[in-house]
Design a protein around this motif. Structure first.
Motif, PDB file in Angstrom:
ATOM      1  N   CYS A 174       4.167  -9.934   5.062  1.00 26.99           N
ATOM      2  CA  CYS A 174       3.192 -10.014   4.674  1.00 26.99           C
ATOM      3  C   CYS A 174       2.129  -9.522   3.995  1.00 26.99           C
ATOM      4  CB  CYS A 174       2.582 -10.948   5.984  1.00 26.99           C
ATOM      5  SG  CYS A 174       1.013 -12.454   4.424  1.00 26.99           S
ATOM      6  N   ASP A 175       2.081  -9.274   1.953  1.00 27.99           N
ATOM      7  CA  ASP A 175       1.674  -8.362   1.555  1.00 27.99           C
ATOM      8  C   ASP A 175      -0.352  -8.827   1.138  1.00 27.99           C
ATOM      9  OD1 ASP A 175      -0.246  -6.242   0.000  1.00 27.99           O
ATOM     10  OD2 ASP A 175       2.062  -5.909  -1.022  1.00 27.99           O
ATOM     11  N   GLY A 186       7.466   3.039  -4.221  1.00 33.03           N
ATOM     12  CA  GLY A 186       8.038   2.149  -2.935  1.00 33.03           C
ATOM     13  C   GLY A 186       6.665   1.409  -2.514  1.00 33.03           C
ATOM     14  N   PHE A 187       5.402   1.084  -3.268  1.00 31.61           N
ATOM     15  CA  PHE A 187       4.563  -0.166  -2.283  1.00 31.61           C
ATOM     16  C   PHE A 187       4.445   0.151  -2.946  1.00 31.61           C
ATOM     17  CE2 PHE A 187       5.104   4.311   0.266  1.00 31.61           C
ATOM     18  CZ  PHE A 187       4.793   3.287   1.603  1.00 31.61           C
ATOM     19  N   SER A 188       4.644  -0.945  -4.555  1.00 35.17           N
ATOM     20  CA  SER A 188       4.548  -1.745  -4.981  1.00 35.17           C
ATOM     21  C   SER A 188       5.397  -3.030  -5.098  1.00 35.17           C
ATOM     22  CB  SER A 188       4.650  -1.753  -7.392  1.00 35.17           C
ATOM     23  OG  SER A 188       3.589  -0.243  -7.676  1.00 35.17           O
ATOM     24  N   LYS A 189       4.214  -4.305  -5.294  1.00 31.37           N
ATOM     25  CA  LYS A 189       5.134  -5.454  -5.181  1.00 31.37           C
ATOM     26  C   LYS A 189       6.818  -5.684  -5.313  1.00 31.37           C
ATOM     27  CE  LYS A 189       5.255 -10.262  -5.599  1.00 31.37           C
ATOM     28  NZ  LYS A 189       3.661 -11.114  -6.163  1.00 31.37           N
ATOM     29  N   SER A 190       6.658  -4.881  -6.719  1.00 27.31           N
ATOM     30  CA  SER A 190       8.589  -5.378  -7.712  1.00 27.31           C
ATOM     31  C   SER A 190       9.322  -4.207  -6.564  1.00 27.31           C
ATOM     32  CB  SER A 190       7.832  -4.516  -9.011  1.00 27.31           C
ATOM     33  OG  SER A 190       7.969  -3.258  -8.717  1.00 27.31           O
ATOM     34  N   THR A 191       8.906  -2.984  -5.652  1.00 23.68           N
ATOM     35  CA  THR A 191       9.554  -2.448  -5.312  1.00 23.68           C
ATOM     36  C   THR A 191      10.101  -2.913  -3.794  1.00 23.68           C
ATOM     37  OG1 THR A 191       9.253  -0.814  -6.234  1.00 23.68           O
ATOM     38  CG2 THR A 191      10.483  -0.456  -4.526  1.00 23.68           C
ATOM     39  N   LEU A 192       9.035  -3.348  -3.314  1.00 31.43           N
ATOM     40  CA  LEU A 192       9.182  -3.858  -1.679  1.00 31.43           C
ATOM     41  C   LEU A 192      10.074  -4.971  -2.169  1.00 31.43           C
ATOM     42  CD1 LEU A 192       5.177  -3.871  -0.347  1.00 31.43           C
ATOM     43  CD2 LEU A 192       7.660  -2.282   0.193  1.00 31.43           C
ATOM     44  N   VAL A 204       6.797 -11.524   1.783  1.00 32.09           N
ATOM     45  CA  VAL A 204       5.721 -12.156   0.890  1.00 32.09           C
ATOM     46  C   VAL A 204       4.263 -11.947   0.574  1.00 32.09           C
ATOM     47  CG1 VAL A 204       3.946 -14.580   2.014  1.00 32.09           C
ATOM     48  CG2 VAL A 204       6.679 -14.195   2.599  1.00 32.09           C
ATOM     49  N   HIS A 205       3.727 -12.448  -0.343  1.00 32.99           N
ATOM     50  CA  HIS A 205       2.998 -12.089  -1.277  1.00 32.99           C
ATOM     51  C   HIS A 205       1.451 -12.879  -1.083  1.00 32.99           C
ATOM     52  CE1 HIS A 205      -0.215  -9.627  -4.704  1.00 32.99           C
ATOM     53  NE2 HIS A 205      -0.650  -9.783  -3.742  1.00 32.99           N
ATOM     54  N   VAL A 256       5.807 -10.602  12.642  1.00 35.93           N
ATOM     55  CA  VAL A 256       5.115 -10.112  11.229  1.00 35.93           C
ATOM     56  C   VAL A 256       4.061  -9.558  10.557  1.00 35.93           C
ATOM     57  CG1 VAL A 256       3.692 -11.827   9.854  1.00 35.93           C
ATOM     58  CG2 VAL A 256       5.561 -13.349  10.674  1.00 35.93           C
ATOM     59  N   ALA A 257       4.716  -9.256   9.858  1.00 40.91           N
ATOM     60  CA  ALA A 257       3.684  -7.635  10.005  1.00 40.91           C
ATOM     61  C   ALA A 257       2.749  -7.315   8.837  1.00 40.91           C
ATOM     62  CB  ALA A 257       4.682  -6.462  10.171  1.00 40.91           C
ATOM     63  N   LEU A 258       1.467  -7.945   8.690  1.00 36.73           N
ATOM     64  CA  LEU A 258       0.501  -7.779   7.942  1.00 36.73           C
ATOM     65  C   LEU A 258       0.468  -6.203   7.095  1.00 36.73           C
ATOM     66  CD1 LEU A 258      -2.473 -10.193   9.609  1.00 36.73           C
ATOM     67  CD2 LEU A 258      -0.445 -10.351   7.945  1.00 36.73           C
ATOM     68  N   THR A 259       0.295  -5.742   5.396  1.00 36.05           N
ATOM     69  CA  THR A 259       0.334  -4.717   4.903  1.00 36.05           C
ATOM     70  C   THR A 259      -0.823  -4.688   4.006  1.00 36.05           C
ATOM     71  OG1 THR A 259       1.543  -2.691   4.322  1.00 36.05           O
ATOM     72  CG2 THR A 259       1.926  -5.273   3.661  1.00 36.05           C
ATOM     73  N   CYS A 260      -1.362  -3.646   3.979  1.00 36.42           N
ATOM     74  CA  CYS A 260      -2.107  -2.737   2.611  1.00 36.42           C
ATOM     75  C   CYS A 260      -2.123  -1.614   3.070  1.00 36.42           C
ATOM     76  CB  CYS A 260      -4.342  -3.090   2.848  1.00 36.42           C
ATOM     77  SG  CYS A 260      -4.921  -3.471   1.665  1.00 36.42           S
ATOM     78  N   PHE A 261      -3.156  -0.896   2.669  1.00 35.94           N
ATOM     79  CA  PHE A 261      -3.310   0.713   2.357  1.00 35.94           C
ATOM     80  C   PHE A 261      -3.803   1.319   3.315  1.00 35.94           C
ATOM     81  CE2 PHE A 261      -5.601   4.515   0.741  1.00 35.94           C
ATOM     82  CZ  PHE A 261      -4.419   5.099   0.631  1.00 35.94           C
ATOM     83  N   GLU A 262      -4.654   0.923   3.974  1.00 33.21           N
ATOM     84  CA  GLU A 262      -5.252   1.999   5.003  1.00 33.21           C
ATOM     85  C   GLU A 262      -4.851   2.073   5.994  1.00 33.21           C
ATOM     86  OE1 GLU A 262      -8.457   0.794   2.220  1.00 33.21           O
ATOM     87  OE2 GLU A 262      -6.728  -0.551   3.034  1.00 33.21           O
TER      88      GLU A 262
END
Length: 273
Positions: A174-175, A186-192, A204-205, A256-262
Motif C-alpha cells: 500500500c503506497d 524502480g520506485f515510481s508508481k508506474s514501475t512498482l 495499491v496507491h 499488508v505493507a505500508l510504504t513510503c521513502f524514509e
C-alpha cells in the motif's frame, strides 16, 4: 557518430568488461547468472538480485542492458548480448574488478546455457526460478494471521526491497505517498505497479493519505517532525474511508505493507497510520 567516451556508471563498465572477457555473445539470462556469481563469490556490490523467471535477476542490470544498447556499446539481438566496442583500454575499471571477472571465467568456463542456469539454481535455491519452483520462500516473520508491516525504500535497491517483501510474505503493498514518483530506479508508481504483480503482490496507491511536499520542507529537528505528524494525525479524523480501506486490505489479505521513502518509520507519516 560521436560515441560516449565511457558509460556513465561504473556498474555499466563492469558489464562491458565481463562481456569482453567472455569473448563470445551471451544470452541475457547467462549474463544475469554470471553477474550474480561474480557478485556473490567476489563480494561485488553493484547489483542486487531477486528470485524471478529463470532464477536470480537484477532489474537494474536489465535496465542497464537497455541503456548500453541505446548508447551503442552493446547490441541486443534474439536475446543475445553482443559487445560492440572494447572498454579494456579505457582505464575506467578498477583493477580488483578486472581480476574478479577474470577469476569468474577461470572458475565457470565450462558453464553455459542450461548447465549454468541449473548450477546457480541448485547452489542458491532461494533464487531458483519462480516460474518452475514449487518451494515457497522462507517467511521471516513467525506471527500468524493479520499483520500490518511498514517499509521505506531509502537506501534500498529495488531487488533488496522486493526480497524484504517476499521474505515477510507480503501480499499487498500500500503506497501512501502523495506523489508516487522517484528519481531512484524502480520506485515510481508506474514501475512498482508493473513489477509487483509478477511476484503475486498487489499494488495499491492511496494518495489521500500522503503529505504534500510543501509541508515536508525545512524539517531539521525532531520537534519539526513532531509538529508535522501531530498535524497529520489530526487530519486523519477526516480520512476515515481511506483508513478503512487499509483495514479491509489487512482483513482480506492478512499481510499488508505500508510504504513510503524514509528508512526510519519515526521520520515517516506511515508510522502515524
Amino acid at each position: 557518430m560521436n560515441f560516449q567516451s565511457h558509460p556513465t556508471y561504473h556498474r555499466q563498465r563492469f558489464i562491458l568488461y565481463l562481456l569482453e572477457v567472455a569473448n563470445n555473445p551471451l544470452t541475457q539470462i547467462e549474463l544475469q547468472k554470471l553477474l550474480f556469481l561474480v557478485h556473490h563469490d567476489h563480494d561485488i556490490s553493484y547489483y542486487d538480485f531477486v528470485s524471478y523467471h529463470h532464477g536470480c535477476h537484477s532489474f537494474q542490470a536489465a535496465s542497464d542492458f537497455e541503456i548500453l544498447s541505446k548508447s551503442e556499446w552493446i547490441r541486443l539481438s534474439n536475446n543475445k548480448v553482443i559487445l560492440l566496442r572494447s572498454i579494456n583500454n579505457l582505464g575506467v575499471l578498477k583493477e580488483q574488478d578486472k581480476q574478479a571477472i577474470k577469476s569468474l571465467f577461470q572458475t565457470y568456463d565450462q558453464l553455459q546455457g542450461e548447465y549454468l542456469l541449473s548450477y546457480v539454481n541448485e547452489r542458491f535455491p532461494y533464487y531458483a526460478d519462480r516460474s518452475t519452483s514449487n518451494a515457497p520462500l522462507p517467511i521471516q516473520s513467525q506471527e500468524k494471521g493479520e499483520i500490518l508491516f511498514t517499509i521505506g525504500y531509502e537506501g534500498l535497491s529495488l531487488e533488496a526491497y522486493l526480497n524484504k517483501l517476499l521474505k515477510c510474505g507480503v501480499k499487498v503493498l500500500c503506497d501512501v505517498r502523495k506523489n508516487p514518483l522517484s528519481r531512484k530506479f524502480g520506485f515510481s508508481k508506474s514501475t512498482l505497479s508493473q513489477i509487483l504483480p509478477q511476484f503475486d503482490i498487489q499494488y495499491v496507491h492511496i494518495p489521500e493519505l500522503g503529505i504534500i511536499s510543501e509541508n515536508r520542507k525545512d524539517l531539521k529537528s525532531h520537534a519539526d517532525y513532531t509538529r508535522l505528524f501531530d498535524g497529520y494525525r489530526e487530519s486523519l479524523t477526516e480520512k476515515d474511508e481511506y483508513l478503512r480501506k487499509i483495514y479491509q486490505l489487512v482483513g482480506s489479505s492478512e499481510r499488508v505493507a505500508l510504504t513510503c521513502f524514509e528508512r526510519e518509520p519515526e521520520y515517516c507519516h506511515r508510522s502515524c497510520l
